[in-house]
Scaffold this active site. Sequence first.
Site, short mmCIF file in Angstrom:
data_model
loop_
_atom_site.label_atom_id
_atom_site.label_comp_id
_atom_site.label_asym_id
_atom_site.label_seq_id
_atom_site.Cartn_x
_atom_site.Cartn_y
_atom_site.Cartn_z
N TYR A 164 0.84 -1.21 0.00
CA TYR A 164 0.00 0.00 0.00
C TYR A 164 0.87 1.26 0.00
CZ TYR A 164 -3.31 3.51 1.76
OH TYR A 164 -4.08 4.63 1.92
N LYS A 168 1.46 4.46 -2.84
CA LYS A 168 1.32 5.87 -2.50
C LYS A 168 2.62 6.63 -2.75
CE LYS A 168 -2.98 6.01 -1.07
NZ LYS A 168 -4.01 6.77 -1.83
#
Length: 258
Positions: A164, A168
């Site tokens: 994750y 980002k």
Amino acid sequence: MSKTSESTAAPIALITGGSRGLGKSMALHLADRGVDVMLTYHTQEAEARDVAASIEAKGRKAAVLQLDVGKAGGFAAFAAEVKSVLGRVWRRERFDCLVNNAGSGGAAPFADTTEEQFDALLNVHVKATFFLSQQLLALIADGGRILNVSTGLTRYTVPGLSAYALMKGGIEVLTRYMAAELGPRGISVNVIAPGGIETDFGGGVMRDAELQKAVIAETSLGRIGVPDDIGGVVASLLSPETRWLTGQRIEVTGGYKL
């Protein structure tokens, strides 16, 4: 509508994932500042329409559009729908601000993360930010704004969130390149990096009392974040006063792990 009349009309923002959580707060804060809002939802249509009704109750115009940000093949059709809505609702050809907010969580140890999990995060975060913005470029007004959404996890680490955070981090790099390449059109591009916010994101993990206690212990401002902490900052970043700000990462974590 002519360019002159468009420039004197209320700004229009398009927020992906605007039916709840951070996106909902962003939409309502922008409406409070006189901005009309188009917002997207994936499956929560009723919630999205409730947000639109709240925007209209504030005296602003709103439109609701369905979008699955995990399927880049649908972005061209979505852009065509945005163009149609702009003409029908606003009698305009362009909107002013794009907020790439929609996303999904996913926790797994590095050693156990599957390719399927990795690709799902890649599609929703990196590919969506890249290719949706690309498809909408012709509809964004010169002098407009793009705001991408990252996470504080690109600065500090929490085991189990490597994939994750990696996605980002890619968005943060992309933001700088977008800012450089879209600058000649006067379009500013920035990225906001929220910390732990009490929403239902990731299964509502930040509502866990023990986790909140641990986060608060390392947060300078001494509390957990709430959606309005982000919505207010987003509205400020898209205001005329910040037109000279571009290519920047703005972290909103309450001073977590400083």
